[in-house]
Design a protein around this motif. Structure first.
Motif, PDB file in Angstrom:
ATOM      1  N   THR A 117      20.759 -18.987   7.541  1.00 48.82           N
ATOM      2  CA  THR A 117      20.411 -17.576   7.677  1.00 48.82           C
ATOM      3  C   THR A 117      21.453 -16.889   8.547  1.00 48.82           C
ATOM      4  O   THR A 117      21.825 -17.404   9.603  1.00 48.82           O
ATOM      5  CB  THR A 117      19.018 -17.387   8.302  1.00 48.82           C
TER       6      THR A 117
ATOM      7  N   ALA B  85      14.518 -10.249   3.021  1.00 47.55           N
ATOM      8  CA  ALA B  85      13.085  -9.973   2.957  1.00 47.55           C
ATOM      9  C   ALA B  85      12.868  -8.499   2.677  1.00 47.55           C
ATOM     10  O   ALA B  85      13.501  -7.636   3.299  1.00 47.55           O
ATOM     11  CB  ALA B  85      12.417 -10.364   4.264  1.00 47.55           C
TER      12      ALA B  85
ATOM     13  N   GLN C 298      16.553 -26.022   4.377  1.00 44.00           N
ATOM     14  CA  GLN C 298      15.812 -25.838   5.624  1.00 44.00           C
ATOM     15  C   GLN C 298      16.471 -24.751   6.477  1.00 44.00           C
ATOM     16  O   GLN C 298      17.681 -24.726   6.640  1.00 44.00           O
ATOM     17  CB  GLN C 298      15.767 -27.150   6.409  1.00 44.00           C
TER      18      GLN C 298
ATOM     19  N   ASN D   7      16.403 -18.076   5.095  1.00 43.13           N
ATOM     20  CA  ASN D   7      15.543 -16.902   5.146  1.00 43.13           C
ATOM     21  C   ASN D   7      14.507 -16.941   4.027  1.00 43.13           C
ATOM     22  O   ASN D   7      13.389 -16.441   4.175  1.00 43.13           O
ATOM     23  CB  ASN D   7      16.415 -15.645   5.014  1.00 43.13           C
TER      24      ASN D   7
ATOM     25  N   ARG E 131      10.847 -18.417   4.657  1.00 45.43           N
ATOM     26  CA  ARG E 131       9.849 -17.634   5.383  1.00 45.43           C
ATOM     27  C   ARG E 131       9.013 -16.776   4.449  1.00 45.43           C
ATOM     28  O   ARG E 131       7.983 -16.236   4.854  1.00 45.43           O
ATOM     29  CB  ARG E 131      10.541 -16.763   6.436  1.00 45.43           C
ATOM     30  N   GLN E 132       9.452 -16.646   3.196  1.00 45.67           N
ATOM     31  CA  GLN E 132       8.697 -15.858   2.219  1.00 45.67           C
ATOM     32  C   GLN E 132       7.826 -16.732   1.323  1.00 45.67           C
ATOM     33  O   GLN E 132       7.118 -16.214   0.465  1.00 45.67           O
ATOM     34  CB  GLN E 132       9.673 -15.061   1.350  1.00 45.67           C
TER      35      GLN E 132
ATOM     36  N   ALA F  78       2.899 -21.640   2.822  1.00 50.12           N
ATOM     37  CA  ALA F  78       3.063 -22.794   3.713  1.00 50.12           C
ATOM     38  C   ALA F  78       2.995 -24.112   2.955  1.00 50.12           C
ATOM     39  O   ALA F  78       3.761 -25.037   3.223  1.00 50.12           O
ATOM     40  CB  ALA F  78       1.994 -22.760   4.808  1.00 50.12           C
TER      41      ALA F  78
ATOM     42  N   VAL G 189       6.345 -24.702   1.155  1.00 51.89           N
ATOM     43  CA  VAL G 189       7.400 -25.080   2.077  1.00 51.89           C
ATOM     44  C   VAL G 189       7.245 -26.533   2.513  1.00 51.89           C
ATOM     45  O   VAL G 189       8.219 -27.284   2.625  1.00 51.89           O
ATOM     46  CB  VAL G 189       7.412 -24.158   3.315  1.00 51.89           C
TER      47      VAL G 189
END
Length: 399
Positions: A219, A248, A341, A344, A347-348, A351, A354
């Motif tokens: 990121t 995002a 890993q 950015n 994060r979208q 859970a 991911v």
């Protein structure tokens, strides 16, 4: 008919003039691949010197069309996904020794301007490059009674990458013929079902920059000046199948002062200008030409609104315009990025999605990612995806 063309390039007061002759009309095939349509040309029918191709491509597409943007004088459709050409030919001796069956060059043709862009690949049209190569006799397959599918190993000259494509075939006159109208699969943005075409982008990382993460960071922070004030935007800069910039959508709303619960007007001139500013600065960080609109592409991500149907939402831009679906290479790049890993992108994601990621990225492994775009949902598994295609026309085209 042979047509002589004079190409004038005013680099200063001195005009360099190149003359050449080629067939006009030119043998061509019009094909749909995924959510794009394009003109496919056998490389043998073009001048051997690629610097002589642009006038031909502009003429057959009807570009430039600065006043109307409709390309009514050619085969183009007035938007980037309908202003594309693929030039397909046999592999070099070195490529043939590596098992390559055909090589192809993707061409993005400007609509309102005279730009000819070779900087990236088109995943949608790639799905038909193997079909065209087999139809044209550029490569061959020996039929057998057990033959139902075949695989064509392609080499893309834009990205210097190998792509394997597989599709059903039938036997006709002792030859394998691509069979595209089997009702096997459907895809968002295209009506009905058709034969399954599988694309596998082998070792997709570093298509333009030589690195999966051109900056070395999962990121980065992009800094742009808006209303004489500097604004910082987190973004993932990833180069897989084609380079992409992932931001995002919540960060874009923050910059545009759009409430979180409201939709962004992506056609608003202010929005377009800010999106392009972010894209250009991201291109600089990636070491790419910021003035080349075709690459890198930029996409805005949001968390899933229904995790039972999709994992992430995307709005992608192509040639400065919001795409009606999603460019396939952007979806594939996102599929790879979702395995990195610290990116950015993660994060979208939900859970539970991911948690299943292995952090490898850059290969053809990984979990399926379901991407919601304006026309539906596309599923990618890292850099592997399913498409459909259709033959639309075979004949000649005037340029």
């Amino acid at each position: 008919m042979l047509r002589s063309v004079t190409r004038v390039s005013p680099s200063s007061r001195i005009h360099r003039v190149a003359r050449f002759s080629t067939l006009n009309p030119l043998p061509a095939t019009f094909l749909r691949g995924g959510t794009s349509k394009g003109v496919f040309i056998n490389r043998a029918h073009l001048p051997t010197d690629p610097t002589q191709w642009p006038p031909i491509f502009l003429g057959l597409m009807g570009s430039p069309d600065p006043d109307h943007g409709r390309q009514l004088n050619g085969m183009g459709g007035g938007i980037s996904s309908l202003s594309k050409i693929c030039v397909v030919g046999p592999p070099s001796d070195e490529q043939r020794a590596q098992g390559i069956d055909a090589e192809y060059t993707f061409v993005q043709v400007g609509v309102r301007d005279a730009s000819i862009d070779y900087s990236g690949n088109c995943g949608n049209l790639t799905s038909m490059a193997g079909v065209f190569a087999l139809d044209e006799g550029i490569c061959h397959r020996t039929p057998s009674p057990s033959t139902s599918t075949t695989s064509i190993r392609l080499f893309n000259t834009n990205t210097k990458k190998r792509i394997d494509t597989s599709f059903p075939v039938s036997i006709s006159d002792d030859a394998c013929v691509p069979h595209l109208d089997i009702p096997q699969v459907s895809m968002a943005g295209v009506s009905g079902k058709a034969s399954r075409i599988t694309l596998d982008f082998v070792f997709p990382a570093g298509a333009r920059t030589g690195k999966l993460l051109p900056t070395g960071n999962p990121t980065d922070t992009i800094t742009v000046s808006i209303l004489n004030a500097q604004t910082h935007i987190p973004a993932s800069l990833v180069d897989a199948t084609n380079p992409g910039i992932f931001v995002a959508i919540s960060d874009l709303k923050r910059i545009l002062n759009v409430p979180e619960t409201s939709e962004i007007d992506f056609g608003d001139p202010k929005s377009v200008q800010i999106v392009e500013s972010i894209r250009q600065e991201g291109a600089r960080l990636m070491g790419l030409d910021p003035t080349a609109q075709a690459q890198p592409k930029i996409a805005f991500l949001a968390p899933s609104t229904d995790t039972s149907t999709h994992d992430i939402v995307i709005h992608a831009f192509s040639m400065g315009v919001l795409h009606k679906a999603v460019p396939l290479t952007v979806a594939l790049c996102l599929g790879v990025a979702a395995n990195v890993q610290g990116a950015n992108v993660m994060r979208q994601l939900p859970a539970n999605t991911v948690a299943g990621r292995d952090g490898e990225g850059g290969n053809s492994q990984g979990m399926m990612l379901r991407i919601r775009h304006p026309s539906g949902v596309v599923e990618v598994k890292s850099a592997k995806v399913i498409r459909t295609g259709r033959r639309l026309m075979k004949g000649v085209v005037w340029w």
